[in-house]
Design a protein around this motif. Structure first.
Motif, PDB file in Angstrom:
ATOM      1  N   ARG A   1      40.826  68.564 -55.329  1.00 31.17           N
ATOM      2  CA  ARG A   1      41.938  68.870 -54.435  1.00 31.17           C
ATOM      3  C   ARG A   1      41.815  70.291 -53.881  1.00 31.17           C
TER       4      ARG A   1
ATOM      5  N   SER B   1      40.013  66.409 -60.869  1.00 30.95           N
ATOM      6  CA  SER B   1      40.938  66.120 -59.773  1.00 30.95           C
ATOM      7  C   SER B   1      41.492  67.404 -59.169  1.00 30.95           C
ATOM      8  N   LEU B   2      41.834  68.373 -60.024  1.00 31.42           N
ATOM      9  CA  LEU B   2      42.292  69.672 -59.526  1.00 31.42           C
ATOM     10  C   LEU B   2      41.215  70.327 -58.667  1.00 31.42           C
TER      11      LEU B   2
ATOM     12  N   LEU C   1      48.851  68.545 -60.714  1.00 31.53           N
ATOM     13  CA  LEU C   1      47.834  68.914 -59.740  1.00 31.53           C
ATOM     14  C   LEU C   1      48.335  69.948 -58.737  1.00 31.53           C
ATOM     15  N   HIS C   2      49.446  70.611 -59.054  1.00 24.60           N
ATOM     16  CA  HIS C   2      49.982  71.623 -58.145  1.00 24.60           C
ATOM     17  C   HIS C   2      49.062  72.844 -58.103  1.00 24.60           C
ATOM     18  N   LEU C   3      48.782  73.337 -56.918  1.00 21.19           N
ATOM     19  CA  LEU C   3      47.891  74.475 -56.717  1.00 21.19           C
ATOM     20  C   LEU C   3      48.620  75.607 -56.010  1.00 21.19           C
TER      21      LEU C   3
ATOM     22  N   GLY D   1      45.858  76.874 -60.877  1.00 18.22           N
ATOM     23  CA  GLY D   1      46.717  75.802 -61.350  1.00 18.22           C
ATOM     24  C   GLY D   1      47.160  76.114 -62.764  1.00 18.22           C
TER      25      GLY D   1
END
Length: 274
Positions: A42, A38-39, A8-10, A19
């Motif tokens: 967020r 979820s991405l 989920l790193h952006l 992402g």
């Protein structure tokens, strides 16, 4: 950093956020839709809080337009309105394919402060009585062919209620219900945005009706009701109507304290052996 956090790193971009989708979260050749939701939740929350709005997803309603694959994903949130208690936004999710920007899904998101809406609980749905995780059937017992085709399944510790596992043995019950427990394989905590991923993490309930192959989501509406407590999450899937290759799938998630923390309904397409 946990595998969940990496997935989920952006990164900030000119149009919003980017992402990276990896095969580790794929089911066959397609990415799990819950991961993308979820991405998107967020990314929308970060855009909202940067503008002085709210940061917890309360509702998420998405229409899926095309299947996603590994690689870069672009997330473009737009704040539609921000009030004292809630922020409403739209988010567009796309991927670059052969030089073109291909839209994967679009969603409307309502954000707020979950602490404001968690109590008092005047009416709720209790979790069904099922065996504890250690007495349920672990996903590690799944056939090797199923594990090989699902990097996504390897990310989770899933324990299915033995009463709802007949489909995996070639004996679907026809009831249209699945129950069990779920947590990330590294036991990382799930945040509110991650509950959208959990709502789409179990095998589709249509398997218990004898469906075969991929079950793509057409439309999904999910609600987050509270920040989940650490530990196992209990999940229940049901369906009430299946016709013409379409079905509704309802999901409910309870945390380790027995609190209902998320629920959803989706319209999905399924194939059944003739």
């Amino acid at each position: 950093m946990s595998e969940y956090s990496r997935a989920l790193h952006l990164r900030a971009s000119d149009d919003g956020w980017t992402g990276e989708l990896h095969d580790d979260w794929a089911i066959g050749e397609a990415m799990n839709g819950g991961l993308l939701m979820s991405l998107a939740a967020r990314a929308t929350a970060r855009t909202s809080t940067a503008a002085g709005g709210h940061g917890d997803p309360l509702s998420f309603s998405a229409v899926f337009l095309s299947p996603s694959g590994p690689g870069e994903v672009r997330l473009e949130p737009t704040i539609l309105r921000s009030g004292r208690s809630m922020t409403t936004a739209e988010v567009r999710v796309s991927q670059p394919v052969d030089g073109a920007d291909v839209e994967r899904f679009r969603a409307l998101v309502t954000l707020g402060d979950l602490g404001r809406y968690a109590d008092p609980v005047l009416k709720t749905t209790a979790a069904p009585a099922i065996p504890p995780p250690e007495e349920c059937v672990p996903s590690s017992d799944a056939p090797p062919s199923m594990m090989m085709n699902s990097g996504f399944l390897k990310r989770w510790d899933v324990r299915m209620d033995p009463a709802t596992i007949g489909w995996a043995l070639g004996r679907p019950s026809g009831t249209g219900e699945m129950r069990g427990w779920i947590r990330l394989i590294d036991e990382a905590d799930i945040d509110p945005a991650g509950l959208l991923l959990v709502l789409d993490a179990f095998p589709p309930v249509s398997f218990d009706l004898g469906s075969v192959g991929w079950v793509p989501t057409v439309e999904f509406t999910g609600y987050v009701r509270a920040v989940p407590a650490p530990g196992w999450l209990q999940l229940r899937l049901t369906t009430e109507h299946v016709a013409g290759g379409l079905l509704n799938e309802d999901a409910q998630v309870w945390d380790s304290t027995g609190a209902l923390v998320a629920h959803s309904r989706q319209l999905a397409s399924a194939r059944f052996a003739s």
